[in-house]
Design an enzyme around this catalytic site. Structure first.
Site, PDB file in Angstrom:
ATOM      1  N   HIS A  13       0.876  -1.201   0.000  1.00  0.00           N
ATOM      2  CA  HIS A  13       0.000   0.000   0.000  1.00  0.00           C
ATOM      3  C   HIS A  13       0.898   1.231   0.000  1.00  0.00           C
ATOM      4  CE1 HIS A  13      -3.841   2.134   1.412  1.00  0.00           C
ATOM      5  NE2 HIS A  13      -2.931   3.086   1.217  1.00  0.00           N
ATOM      6  N   HIS A  15       1.506   5.369  -1.653  1.00  0.00           N
ATOM      7  CA  HIS A  15       1.132   6.555  -2.444  1.00  0.00           C
ATOM      8  C   HIS A  15       2.406   7.181  -3.002  1.00  0.00           C
ATOM      9  CE1 HIS A  15      -3.018   6.662  -0.828  1.00  0.00           C
ATOM     10  NE2 HIS A  15      -2.442   6.137   0.245  1.00  0.00           N
ATOM     11  N   LYS A  94      -9.176  -0.331  -6.116  1.00  0.00           N
ATOM     12  CA  LYS A  94      -9.270   0.293  -4.793  1.00  0.00           C
ATOM     13  C   LYS A  94     -10.631   0.940  -4.590  1.00  0.00           C
ATOM     14  CE  LYS A  94      -7.957   1.903  -0.795  1.00  0.00           C
ATOM     15  NZ  LYS A  94      -6.785   2.645  -0.386  1.00  0.00           N
ATOM     16  N   HIS A 131     -10.528   0.933   1.535  1.00  0.00           N
ATOM     17  CA  HIS A 131     -10.364   1.895   2.633  1.00  0.00           C
ATOM     18  C   HIS A 131     -11.597   1.720   3.518  1.00  0.00           C
ATOM     19  CE1 HIS A 131      -8.884   5.758   4.431  1.00  0.00           C
ATOM     20  NE2 HIS A 131     -10.096   5.665   4.944  1.00  0.00           N
ATOM     21  N   HIS A 167      -4.698  -0.772   5.766  1.00  0.00           N
ATOM     22  CA  HIS A 167      -4.301  -0.019   6.959  1.00  0.00           C
ATOM     23  C   HIS A 167      -5.270  -0.196   8.126  1.00  0.00           C
ATOM     24  CE1 HIS A 167      -7.047   2.673   4.938  1.00  0.00           C
ATOM     25  NE2 HIS A 167      -6.147   3.204   4.148  1.00  0.00           N
ATOM     26  N   ASP A 239       1.388   2.524   3.548  1.00  0.00           N
ATOM     27  CA  ASP A 239       0.510   3.689   3.370  1.00  0.00           C
ATOM     28  C   ASP A 239       1.335   4.972   3.422  1.00  0.00           C
ATOM     29  OD1 ASP A 239      -1.799   5.151   2.906  1.00  0.00           O
ATOM     30  OD2 ASP A 239      -2.439   5.120   4.998  1.00  0.00           O
TER      31      ASP A 239
END
Ligand code: NCD
Ligand code: ZN
Length: 337
Positions: A13, A15, A94, A131, A167, A239
């Site tokens: 995970h 970004h 996602k 999420h 997460h 994350d």
């Protein structure tokens, strides 16, 4: 134990953003073999063609093995998702509840509208990353509420859909994952190393602010137990979510912790504290690939315990700084090979 050699970890995970920020942060993930790349750009990555273009920008920026995802919207075309997965362009899809977190405005409001795409993914074996938060109710209760209200019915409606609950932050989420088939969970650095008291008790510390928000220490303990248990359902997902320092140290602070550069040192620190260094490889390098049906990496990394890591406070992008997550104590695990 002062040295530890394990299969090269992956980050399930991550970004990486785009443009100057992408070029600044992509090299920071070099300790990881592969990484699942989050699609919450502005505008989001919604089609297979956009994912392929973003993948090429990421590899050009210096991260060699991105595993791409598509951002699920109420207009997502099931055939495009299935084709992009079949062609090896995307690894997963996602799901963001609309408004739950950074750049989630295009996410799902009405879950009935994504039933056809979820059914197509279930049939075609396309994994769904979630999420897991509601967008109403007390911010500390939103993950637990999502499990009852949305995830349990979704799990029942699509039993063969492979799900990653991203997460996880609560003991309820850990229990949910343990109690259901075909679902695994990523656990971040910050949720293992900190809790809401760390964030709020000696002044308000914006670099601990992320979503889902840090919970009380009993939840942190449940996450540390799950991560270090060796159970195949739990695996590494940083994350790492870089924001410019001015957006974090602001009247309205952006959500996200930038952990990529020192994530492995942080995880090793936690596993050592828990007396579980012998289970770091399962969490960091084996469980994630098994969940996604991929082989573990062939290469290895060696971690060596030594003097305190000399980390920069921030890295520079083109004109903007990004502050590294600081757990508040020294880190001693060096990636030496
Ligand atoms: C992430 C981001 O900044 O993109 N922020 C965060 O707090 N984790 C989005 C997300 O994963 O929720
Ligand atoms: Zn994220």
């Amino acid at each position: 134990m002062d040295t530890l050699t394990i299969r090269r970890p992956d980050d399930w995970h991550l970004h990486l953003r785009d443009g100057d920020m992408l070029r600044a942060v992509a090299p920071a993930s070099a300790q990881f073999g592969r990484a699942i790349i989050m699609p919450n750009l502005v505008p989001p990555v919604v089609t297979g063609a956009q994912a392929a273009e973003y993948r090429d920008r990421i590899t050009a920026a210096g991260f060699a093995r991105p595993l791409m995802t598509l951002y699920l919207t109420e207009d997502t075309d099931p055939a495009d998702v299935v084709a992009a997965h079949r062609d090896g362009i995307v690894t997963a899809v996602k799901l963001y509840p609309a408004g739950a977190t950074t750049n989630s405005a295009s996410g799902v409001r009405d879950f009935d509208r994504v039933r056809p795409v979820l059914a197509a993914m279930e049939d075609a074996g396309v994994p769904l990353c979630i999420h897991g938060e509601t967008t109403d109710g007390d911010v500390f209760d939103r993950e637990a509420a999502f499990l009852d209200r949305t995830l349990a019915p979704l799990r029942a409606a699509h039993p063969a859909l492979k799900i990653t609950l991203e997460h996880v932050t609560t003991s309820e989420a850990v229990q949910f994952v343990r109690g259901h088939d075909n679902i695994g969970a990523t656990i971040t650095v910050q949720h293992l190393m900190a809790n809401r008291t760390t964030m709020l008790s000696h002044g308000m510390r914006p670099h601990f602010y992320c979503l889902p928000i840090l919970k009380r220490d009993t939840h942190q303990a449940a996450l540390r137990q799950a991560a270090t248990s060796g159970e195949a359902k739990f695996f590494l997902g940083t994350d790492s979510a870089p924001h410019p320092t001015h957006a974090k140290e602001a009247t309205c602070c952006a959500a996200g912790c930038f952990t990529a550069p020192h994530a492995l040192a942080c995880y090793a620190h936690v596993f050592e504290e828990e007396g579980a260094l012998d289970r770091l490889e399962a969490f960091a390098s084996l469980n994630g690939p098994a969940h996604y049906g991929l082989p573990p990496n062939d290469e290895t990394v060696t971690l060596t315990k030594g003097p305190a890591l000399d980390l920069p406070e921030r890295i520079e992008t083109n004109g903007q700084a990004v502050t590294l997550f600081d757990p508040g104590h020294a880190l001693h695990w060096h990636v030496t090979a």
